[in-house]
Scaffold this active site. Structure first.
Site, PDB file in Angstrom:
ATOM      1  N   GLU A  57       0.805  -1.296   0.112  1.00 56.88           N
ATOM      2  CA  GLU A  57      -0.145   0.218   0.056  1.00 56.88           C
ATOM      3  C   GLU A  57       0.880   1.171   0.107  1.00 56.88           C
ATOM      4  OE1 GLU A  57      -0.456  -2.502   1.989  1.00 56.88           O
ATOM      5  OE2 GLU A  57      -2.553  -2.918   2.022  1.00 56.88           O
TER       6      GLU A  57
ATOM      7  N   PHE B 263     -11.792  -7.239  13.592  1.00 61.61           N
ATOM      8  CA  PHE B 263     -10.646  -7.556  12.633  1.00 61.61           C
ATOM      9  C   PHE B 263     -10.230  -6.499  11.776  1.00 61.61           C
ATOM     10  CE2 PHE B 263      -9.237  -9.759   8.675  1.00 61.61           C
ATOM     11  CZ  PHE B 263      -8.056 -10.136   9.394  1.00 61.61           C
ATOM     12  N   GLN B 264      -9.023  -6.270  11.705  1.00 57.90           N
ATOM     13  CA  GLN B 264      -8.562  -5.068  10.575  1.00 57.90           C
ATOM     14  C   GLN B 264      -8.993  -3.626  11.078  1.00 57.90           C
ATOM     15  OE1 GLN B 264      -8.511  -6.641   6.725  1.00 57.90           O
ATOM     16  NE2 GLN B 264      -6.411  -7.365   7.063  1.00 57.90           N
TER      17      GLN B 264
ATOM     18  N   LYS C 198     -17.696  -0.257   5.826  1.00 57.76           N
ATOM     19  CA  LYS C 198     -18.145  -1.194   4.911  1.00 57.76           C
ATOM     20  C   LYS C 198     -19.574  -1.360   4.468  1.00 57.76           C
ATOM     21  CE  LYS C 198     -17.655  -5.801   3.216  1.00 57.76           C
ATOM     22  NZ  LYS C 198     -16.897  -7.173   2.997  1.00 57.76           N
TER      23      LYS C 198
ATOM     24  N   MET D  20      24.492   8.667   2.578  1.00 61.34           N
ATOM     25  CA  MET D  20      24.301   9.962   3.423  1.00 61.34           C
ATOM     26  C   MET D  20      24.623   9.520   4.858  1.00 61.34           C
ATOM     27  SD  MET D  20      24.159  12.954   2.951  1.00 61.34           S
ATOM     28  CE  MET D  20      23.110  13.596   1.524  1.00 61.34           C
TER      29      MET D  20
END
Lengths: 163, 589
Positions: B51, B113-114, B163, B479
């Site tokens: 993502e 969940f999630q 949802k 760096m």
């Protein structure tokens, strides 16, 4: 220096957390914060007491204005203003202290709003320093509990904060 | 009116906004939306491999075009994976809309969940965010989100969609107009302030124009160029502003800041009138404000965001407004009043600047044995005629790309300047290529950064984005190594990458072309081949084994002033203060 900021903000879920999140994320101080809906239910009015240098206060004002839900911000310190805070204080009131406590409440123009055999609960309004003074004036050991709202502020005269 | 599902409303809103691509990754909470995407053909979905990459790709899609990138992620880990990308866009003020799935409204707050509080998690790193609790609010929310993302100081906007909201139905109509009473970004600058700025320029002996990312995002490249030409004054661009003025323009002094050129930094320190355009005086640019202001100067600051003004540096003439509008008005005011800096003073200023230019602070020692990373960027510039869209990751290679690729136009240089996000380069190249299908897109990266999102080689294969990856592989987190060399007694703590993979094999395993380049003589031929018509449609991964000891110069150390640069060896001992007690700098002009 201490400043009182008045904020008109959309009365929406999460709006308060945007303001408090901004203060913590940018390291600004919140001395007190009060909020309630206005006569227009779509708007909330916030009073934020903060302190910082002029530069910091300028940044706070700008950052607040940048929040999408903030409609208007004014710094009440820019002109004459009034501030009031409400304190509810529960004190021990027994024996000879009982009369003394009532007298002190009267002197500070407080009202006893709940009574038991051993306690008074006193309601006191005024600028924060008056409430501080009351706490100092009474015997510290007699204080059972205090709850303070933090300041609400409004400009003097005809100056108004409105959309 | 026909009632349609929230998921379908989401797709219809995106269509109404003219979205071409949605970068995303499916999951439980967004299955309805994915089903609606399946049933439409107006926009394409790009399936990334992580993502974070979806958000970087959407971000670069915005950065490299005038359109708005859109990312779609599921709830929970999908949302949290997106956060780095959102913060990256936020720090660089990039318009973007991120749609995140959320658990059903009845499950919110129950540790479902999630489930993650996406509105809470993203709050400090978005311009604004929304949790849509009612399907009837969806369309208006999308309208607001796109409007907020692209207007004023742009930024990412998150829409969190539970949802059940995607399942519920209602009538759909995309609002044509909107008004948000609490949001009215400024456009025109205050005419009085603009007049003052014009007057200051006319009084200037050592004028300087300092241009940041605001000019690039605000589409003000043409106005910057016109102002510079009209006045004949020197100009610098910040890391984010590169391309606002053509990098090959004689009035361009190069990038300024921590790794800015000698002349750009000294001009910044010793100018007497500074016009800041869409730039924010950040720590990597001016270092310490008190040092920067130790040589007195009057400052005009043009920015669309009032909170950018007087944040780190007090200015004399603040101008809040859209930089394009303000510059147009400023140019008009200068022309109208026939206001120009004093020509003799300006000629003296240029004389001094040309002295500073002479030693060429970007000079490096060429080598026949080791590939100098700078030379790779220079060759890339030659071979692509300075026309490529260049993305980068973060580190030494990023600075070399910024220093040595002379960007010709705005939106040609895509990098994570504010947040400094490693792993940005490859997904950004993907997004830029999709926004500009005919452009040559090169990603300058390092072996450290590329491994933070190397999985996107797979996405590049699936969607035929033939970007050219130039990995300046010095086997170190360069760096970090440079700072450890300078400030930590050469104790190279965990900056050496052992057990590096065979990048050629990796590229090939993903179905691409890979080259390993170890000899300086091979740099040009390989680049020519990579950019040849034969490989036009292929992703080419070039693993350049570069000199591991090379450092980025000039360098302004933390806490030092812009006139206290660490310079490359050939400039050691050079005086960086034009006069002793330079407070009375007036002698110069």
């Amino acid at each position: 220096m201490r400043h009182i900021l008045s904020v008109l903000i959309e009365n929406e879920a999460g709006a308060l957390s945007r303001v408090t999140g901004l203060f913590s994320a940018r390291g600004y101080n919140i001395d007190s914060l009060t909020v309630q809906t206005t006569e227009d239910p779509t708007l909330s009015r916030m009073t934020i007491v903060t302190h910082g240098s002029d530069d910091v206060i300028e940044q706070i004002t700008k950052q607040l204005n940048k929040l999408i839900e903030v409609v208007k911000v004014i710094d009440l310190n820019e002109a004459d203003h009034i501030e009031r805070e409400l304190m509810l204080i529960k004190v021990r009131a027994t024996g000879k202290d009982r009369d003394e406590m009532k007298r002190m409440a009267d002197i500070f123009r407080g009202r006893v709003i709940d009574v038991t055999e051993k306690t008074y609960t006193i309601e006191l309004t005024g600028p924060g320093d008056k409430l501080d003074a009351f706490i100092k004036a009474i015997d510290a050991t007699s204080i059972l509990e205090t709850v303070r709202t933090g300041a609400s502020g409004i400009a003097r005269g005809e100056r108004v904060l409105k959309i | 009116m026909e009632h349609i599902s929230g998921a379908e409303i989401v797709t219809r809103c995106l269509q109404a906004e003219g979205v071409e691509f949605v970068f995303g990754y499916p999951g439980g909470a967004v299955l309805e939306i994915y089903d609606a995407i399946f049933r439409q053909e107006q926009f394409k979905h790009v399936l990334v491999r992580h993502e974070q990459a979806a958000v970087h790709a959407a971000d670069a899609y915005s950065r490299s075009s005038d359109k708005i990138g859109v990312a779609l992620v599921t709830s929970g880990p999908g949302a949290t994976n997106a956060l780095t990308g959102i913060a990256t866009a936020y720090m660089d003020s990039i318009p973007m809309v991120v749609i995140s799935g959320q658990v059903g409204t009845s499950a919110i707050g129950l540790d479902a969940f999630q489930e993650v509080d996406m509105v809470g998690c993203s709050r400090p790193i978005v311009k604004h965010n929304f949790l849509v609790k009612d399907v009837r609010d969806l369309a208006a929310t999308f309208k607001k989100a796109f409007h907020i993302a692209k207007t004023g100081r742009p930024g990412p906007v998150v829409i969190d969609v539970p949802k059940d909201v995607t399942i519920n139905k209602c009538a759909f109509e995309y609002p044509e107009t909107l008004s948000i009473r609490s949001y009215n970004p400024p456009t025109k600058g205050h005419p009085g302030q603009i007049k003052k700025a014009a007057q200051l320029l006319a009084e200037a002996k050592r004028p300087y124009i300092y241009v940041g990312g605001g000019a690039v995002q605000g589409g003000a490249g043409a106005q910057v160029t016109e102002l510079v030409k009209l006045l004949g004054v020197p100009c610098t661009n910040t890391l984010m502003g590169l391309g606002a003025l053509d990098g090959t323009d004689p009035n361009f002094l190069g990038m300024l800041g921590m790794h800015g050129t000698y002349e750009a930094n000294l001009a910044m320190q010793y100018c007497d009138v500074l016009i800041a355009v869409g730039a924010r005086f950040d720590d990597r640019v001016i270092s310490v404000p008190s040092q920067f202001l130790s040589n007195p100067k009057r400052i005009v600051h043009i920015d669309v965001d009032p909170s950018s003004i007087a944040k780190r540096v007090k200015v004399d003439v603040p101008i809040v407004g859209d930089v394009k509008h303000v510059l147009t008005d400023l140019i008009a005011a200068l022309k109208e009043g026939n206001l120009r800096p004093n020509p003799d003073a300006l000629a003296n200023w240029w004389k001094q600047i040309n002295e500073w230019r002479k030693p060429n602070s970007l000079l490096y020692t060429p080598s026949d044995e080791l590939i100098k990373p700078q030379s790779v960027v220079q060759k890339l510039w030659e071979i692509t005629h300075g026309e490529a869209i260049v993305t980068s990751d973060v580190g030494q290679h990023q600075m070399w790309a910024a220093q040595y690729y002379k960007f010709r136009r705005p939106k040609q240089w895509i990098n994570s300047g504010g947040l400094g996000t490693m792993g940005f380069g490859l997904p950004a190249a993907m997004g830029a290529q999709l926004a500009n299908p005919d452009a040559v897109v090169a990603c300058i990266t390092g072996e450290g950064s590329i491994q933070m999102n190397i999985q996107e080689l797979s996405t590049c294969k699936q969607y035929n984005t033939p970007v050219k990856v130039l990995s300046l592989n010095n086997r170190y987190l360069g760096m970090v190594r440079q700072w450890q060399e300078f400030f930590y007694g050469t104790r190279y703590s965990h900056s050496y990458m052992d057990a590096l993979p065979d990048f050629v094999k990796i590229a090939e395993a993903y179905g691409h072309v890979g080259f390993k380049i170890e000899n300086p003589a091979d740099v040009e031929p390989v680049l020519r081949e990579a950019f040849s018509p034969a490989l036009k449609d292929r992703l080419v991964f070039m693993d350049f084994r570069t000199d591991p000891s090379e450092n980025v110069f000039p360098m302004v150390q933390n806490g030092k002033g812009l006139n206290q640069m660490d310079l490359p060896p050939h400039m050691h001992g050079l005086q960086q203060v034009p006069f002793e007690n330079n407070r009375d700098y007036g002698n110069l002009c």
